[in-house]
Motif scaffolding. Structure first.
Motif, short mmCIF file in Angstrom:
data_model
loop_
_atom_site.label_atom_id
_atom_site.label_comp_id
_atom_site.label_asym_id
_atom_site.label_seq_id
_atom_site.Cartn_x
_atom_site.Cartn_y
_atom_site.Cartn_z
N GLU A 84 -11.18 4.55 -0.71
CA GLU A 84 -11.03 3.88 -2.01
C GLU A 84 -11.90 4.52 -3.08
O GLU A 84 -11.53 4.65 -4.23
N LEU A 85 -13.10 4.91 -2.65
CA LEU A 85 -14.05 5.53 -3.57
C LEU A 85 -13.45 6.78 -4.21
O LEU A 85 -13.45 6.95 -5.44
N GLU A 86 -12.89 7.64 -3.37
CA GLU A 86 -12.31 8.90 -3.87
C GLU A 86 -11.06 8.64 -4.70
O GLU A 86 -10.82 9.32 -5.70
N ALA A 87 -10.26 7.66 -4.26
CA ALA A 87 -9.03 7.35 -5.01
C ALA A 87 -9.41 6.94 -6.43
O ALA A 87 -8.78 7.36 -7.40
N LYS A 88 -10.50 6.15 -6.53
CA LYS A 88 -10.94 5.70 -7.85
C LYS A 88 -11.45 6.89 -8.66
O LYS A 88 -11.05 7.09 -9.81
N GLU A 89 -12.32 7.71 -8.03
CA GLU A 89 -12.89 8.86 -8.74
C GLU A 89 -11.81 9.81 -9.24
O GLU A 89 -11.91 10.39 -10.31
N GLN A 90 -10.76 9.96 -8.42
CA GLN A 90 -9.71 10.92 -8.77
C GLN A 90 -8.56 10.28 -9.52
O GLN A 90 -7.53 10.91 -9.74
N ASN A 91 -8.72 8.98 -9.84
CA ASN A 91 -7.69 8.26 -10.59
C ASN A 91 -6.35 8.24 -9.87
O ASN A 91 -5.30 8.45 -10.49
N ILE A 92 -6.39 8.04 -8.57
CA ILE A 92 -5.14 8.02 -7.79
C ILE A 92 -4.81 6.55 -7.48
O ILE A 92 -5.62 5.85 -6.87
N CYS B 194 -3.39 3.45 -5.60
CA CYS B 194 -3.10 3.22 -4.17
C CYS B 194 -3.05 1.74 -3.85
O CYS B 194 -3.60 0.92 -4.57
N GLU B 195 -2.35 1.43 -2.76
CA GLU B 195 -2.36 0.07 -2.22
C GLU B 195 -3.23 0.08 -1.00
O GLU B 195 -3.27 1.08 -0.27
N VAL B 196 -3.92 -1.03 -0.75
CA VAL B 196 -4.83 -1.08 0.40
C VAL B 196 -4.35 -2.14 1.38
O VAL B 196 -4.12 -3.28 1.01
N SER B 197 -4.19 -1.73 2.66
CA SER B 197 -3.88 -2.70 3.72
C SER B 197 -5.05 -2.66 4.68
O SER B 197 -5.48 -1.57 5.09
N GLN B 198 -5.54 -3.83 5.06
CA GLN B 198 -6.73 -3.84 5.93
C GLN B 198 -6.53 -4.84 7.06
O GLN B 198 -6.06 -5.95 6.85
N PHE B 199 -6.90 -4.39 8.27
CA PHE B 199 -6.86 -5.30 9.42
C PHE B 199 -8.27 -5.43 9.96
O PHE B 199 -8.96 -4.43 10.19
N GLU B 200 -8.69 -6.69 10.16
CA GLU B 200 -10.05 -6.93 10.68
C GLU B 200 -10.01 -6.88 12.20
O GLU B 200 -9.26 -7.63 12.83
N VAL C 29 -5.98 1.15 5.42
CA VAL C 29 -5.02 2.23 5.15
C VAL C 29 -4.66 2.21 3.67
O VAL C 29 -4.30 1.16 3.13
N LEU C 30 -4.76 3.36 3.04
CA LEU C 30 -4.38 3.49 1.63
C LEU C 30 -3.00 4.12 1.57
O LEU C 30 -2.76 5.14 2.23
N THR C 31 -2.11 3.51 0.80
CA THR C 31 -0.75 4.06 0.68
C THR C 31 -0.38 4.22 -0.80
O THR C 31 -0.99 3.59 -1.67
N VAL C 32 0.63 5.03 -1.02
CA VAL C 32 1.16 5.19 -2.39
C VAL C 32 1.81 3.86 -2.79
O VAL C 32 2.60 3.32 -1.99
N PRO C 33 1.49 3.31 -3.95
CA PRO C 33 2.06 2.01 -4.32
C PRO C 33 3.58 1.99 -4.20
O PRO C 33 4.26 2.89 -4.70
#
Ligand SMILES: Cc1cc2nc3c(=O)[nH]c(=O)nc-3n(C[C@H](O)[C@H](O)[C@H](O)COP(=O)(O)OP(=O)(O)OC[C@H]3O[C@@H](n4cnc5c(N)ncnc54)[C@H](O)[C@@H]3O)c2cc1C
Length: 725
Positions: free
Chosen positions: A608-616, A618-624, A643-647
């Protein structure tokens, strides 16, 4: 008049001049489009009026030539699209030789005028504004400008008018720009003029199949490829100038360094029957086997066992105890190394067909290497000399003494107060292992969190575990100096409030990153450039400045892992041996890695950090993972898969896993990303119950849930209602 006033007047005058030039340019361009002059720049117009043109040219050759020449110059100066078409038209009207002379000069003069206009209008402000960034470009242009421009001119891949405008912003001389343009464009112009002569003769559809026309157009198509080949030969000749190339070579390939990168390079070379020599100055296997992955993972395993013992109650045991001698743990590590050693041994590699030499290699020319007083000649060289721990020049560091990942494996006494500098993967893995074995670990990092490349959420989980296990984490602590105070080894740091903090310790481990090994083996003599990070500069084929010298592994970067070293090695080996027939660009599209702390942290692709820095987006799906049956049964119910996916699309951008065996679990996602498989496919794959790997499927399930076809479900609900009624 004061000098300040004079400067202001000159500036104002220049400003007005610039405005006039812009106005004239704008008027000319507007007129071009307003009077629909582009109509005259079409091939159909030429064809319609071909006969008249021809007759008129026969009657007035000088007037027609001059008019065409001036029109060509104007259109290039104004950067009006259509230079290619004008060239074809020129060929059609004037024939090859006269067309080539006219167009070659007109295009070079026009390009130089466009260059001058752009320079007059923009260069000063661009150079002032981006002075810092342009220093390197300017010095490069000073040294290599002519050649660089020549390459741009010869390969018509970059728009012609852009070259004129952009080169003007550099410091290249106008005279150099002119003659290099004239020379560089000559071959390309000739090919286009020739094509024009053929088009000029085209009278009917059947003419399209005439041999000269087909040859002309084939030439047009293959010209960029030929130009590129010519360029690479020219470039190669330039770098090898001053070195004598042997008539014959002893070897196809010499590899320097027998770590992961060097071993895999020579393995592949031997497998394809090349004559390859591998030179190692220290130990076969390099860092990974001797001081890196293998010893650290062996230590982690022992420490993990100890941590399980201390968690005995969680597993249903009332009491358990471990007595151990640290020396035996270190001996076990050596045993593990010696068990893996045969995989990387001289015997094994000799058996595979690699000539293994023990000694320090020195590159004496692009074609020769010196080792143990012998000179080996070779067609190719692969540099795989690895990296070493970076030790910062902090005052007093030599006085207190320190360990690094190189020397750590020789200690026999468990450090009591163990100060570890560095919160990266190596610092973290070792900090937790030593804490579990009983050291009082103080881990110092100048950042606000450990594992700073990962998402903050990851750092928080690992930090919480570290603190729970007794590690004294000192974040935002900047080491200032070391000293021995009252017989105590002491680190003085400044904390985030700017106060000085003293930390007393018995042993110090420096884990502040690794520096590429680039000195002592002849790189400087060959003037091989380095990157800002201090690694060897290589292109996408892993070639250095010398096309026959390659670099891979830690010494080339950008990653410093055993698996990336091995991955690059394939490219270095294959490209060096088969260059000229086929070369492959190193593929870094999906690079996974793991930090073997507890919980483990694994990643592939973006977080997520890099996606934000690079202005990409993304959708985030998370399983605990605390919800996973197997994790609960194993008392390891913690962590997550994100998991980060293309919106709106089933395309995976990146995966982070925190938890037990994260480094193994991520393999499924690495394959999926590598081969373009999405979450739908992972969801439809059977995963064995009960395993940790099921978590991979569950996160895919979460993604699916978020992408339910709501409309269809709405109608299905109605359908089932109707069936019940
Ligand atoms: C503590 C620690 C833990 C690590 N854990 C992991 C991990 O879990 N997973 C992972 O993927 N990576 C890990 N790494 C990183 C991994 O060890 C390196 O990325 C890998 O070893 C790089 O391989 P290499 O072949 O590029 O270099 P190296 O393994 O360093 O090999 C270079 C070799 O070149 C030799 N050499 C240098 N100069 C000369 C010369 N002039 N002549 C002859 N020989 C020369 C050296 O002696 C050395 O043997 C770890 C590293 C450390 C320090």
């Amino acid at each position: 008049m004061s000098s300040a006033n004079a400067t202001t007047n000159t500036k104002n005058k220049r400003h007005i001049q610039k405005l006039i030039v812009v106005a004239l340019l704008a008027a000319a361009i507007i007129a071009f489009f307003a009077f629909d002059l582009s109509h005259y720049l079409s091939f159909s117009y030429l064809k319609e009026n071909q006969l008249q043109f021809h007759e008129y040219y026969q009657a007035n050759p000088i007037t027609v030539s001059l008019t065409f020449f001036v029109l060509y110059i104007i259109s290039v100066t104004l950067s009006i699209p259509g230079a290619t078409l004008l060239t074809l038209i020129g060929g059609a009207i004037f024939g090859f030789f006269w067309g080539l002379v006219l167009i070659s000069f007109a295009s070079s003069i026009g390009a130089t005028l466009a260059f001058l206009v752009s320079r007059f209008l923009l260069r000063d402000s661009v150079q002032d504004r981006f002075a810092k960034h342009l220093t390197r470009i300017n010095s490069g242009i000073e040294k290599e400008g002519a050649f660089y421009l020549f390459t741009l001119r010869l390969v018509p891949a970059f728009p012609f008018f852009m070259i004129n405008l952009l080169m003007a912003l550099t410091t290249i001389k106008t005279s150099t720009f002119y003659w290099v343009s004239q020379l560089g464009m000559l071959a390309g112009t000739a090919v286009y003029v020739n094509a024009g002569t053929q088009l000029g003769q085209l009278q009917s559809a059947s003419g399209i199949l005439s041999l000269p026309l087909i040859i002309s157009f084939t030439l047009l198509g293959i010209f960029p490829l030929i130009a590129r080949k010519v360029l690479s030969v020219l470039k190669a000749n330039r770098v090898y100038k001053g070195f004598k190339k042997p008539d014959k070579f002893d070897r196809n390939l010499v590899v320097i360094g027998a770590g992961a990168a060097g071993l895999v390079t020579s393995y592949i070379a031997a497998a394809v029957k090349a004559k390859v020599t591998l030179i190692e100055k220290h130990k076969m296997g390099g860092d990974c086997l001797n001081t890196g992955c293998i010893p650290s993972k062996a230590l982690i395993r022992s420490a993990k066992f100890k941590s399980h013992v201390s968690r005995a109650k969680e597993f249903g045991f009332q009491t358990t105890d471990t007595h151990f001698d640290f020396k035996e743990i270190m001996q076990r590590i050596k045993r593990v190394i010696s068990k893996v050693e045969p995989h990387d041994s001289v015997e094994r590699y000799t058996g595979l067909g690699v000539e293994c030499l023990q000694g320090e290699a020195k590159i004496t020319s692009p074609f020769s290497i010196e080792v143990n007083g012998r000179t080996l000649t070779t067609k190719n060289i692969v540099i795989a000399t690895g990296a070493r721990p970076f030790v910062p020049p902090i005052e007093g560091i030599e006085e207190v003494g320190y360990l690094t990942s190189d020397s750590l494996w020789n200690i026999e006494i468990l450090p009591k107060r163990f100060l570890i500098l560095g919160g990266g993967p190596i610092g973290c893995e070792l900090a937790q292992s030593f804490a579990r074995l009983g050291s009082e670990v103080i881990q110092v990092d100048r950042n606000s969190r450990i594992m700073k490349r990962e998402d903050p959420q990851v750092s928080e989980i690992v930090q919480a575990r570290f603190r729970h296990e007794g590690i004294d984490l000192r974040l935002q602590h900047q080491p200032q100096r070391f000293a021995i105070i009252d017989d105590n080894k002491t680190l003085i740091c400044s904390n985030k409030e700017g106060e000085n903090v003293s930390i007393i310790f018995d042993e110090l481990l420096i884990a502040l990153g690794r520096k590429a090994n680039v000195t002592g083996f002849g790189l400087a003599n060959l003037d091989i450039p380095l990157t800002r990070q201090g690694t060897i500069e290589v292109n996408e084929y892993l070639q250095t400045k010398y096309p026959n010298i390659y670099a891979c592994g830690d010494v080339a970067g950008p990653y410093q892992f055993t698996h990336t070293a091995a991955h690059q090695a394939w490219y270095a080996s294959v490209n060096s041996l088969f260059r000229g027939f086929k070369a492959f660009k190193a593929d870094y599209s999906v690079i996974p890695w793991a930090t073997f702390t507890d919980p483990e942290v694994a990643r592939a692709g973006l977080n997520e950090l890099e996606a934000k820095e690079q202005n990409i987006a993304c959708e985030v799906s998370q399983f605990e993972i605390d919800d996973l049956d197997r994790a609960i049964a194993d008392e390891e119910a913690h962590g997550f898969i994100k998991v980060l996916t293309v919106p709106g699309k089933d395309k995976i951008l990146g995966v982070t896993i925190v938890g037990e065996h994260a480094g193994d679990l991520i393999a499924e996602y690495v394959s999926a990303m590598r081969h373009g498989i999405g979450l739908n496919k992972i969801l439809s794959t059977i995963h064995i119950y009960p395993t940790l790997a099921e978590a991979n499927k569950y996160v895919a399930g979460q993604w699916k849930q978020a992408h339910q076809p709501k409309k269809i479900l709405h109608w299905l609900k109605k359908f089932h209602q109707w069936r019940r009624s």
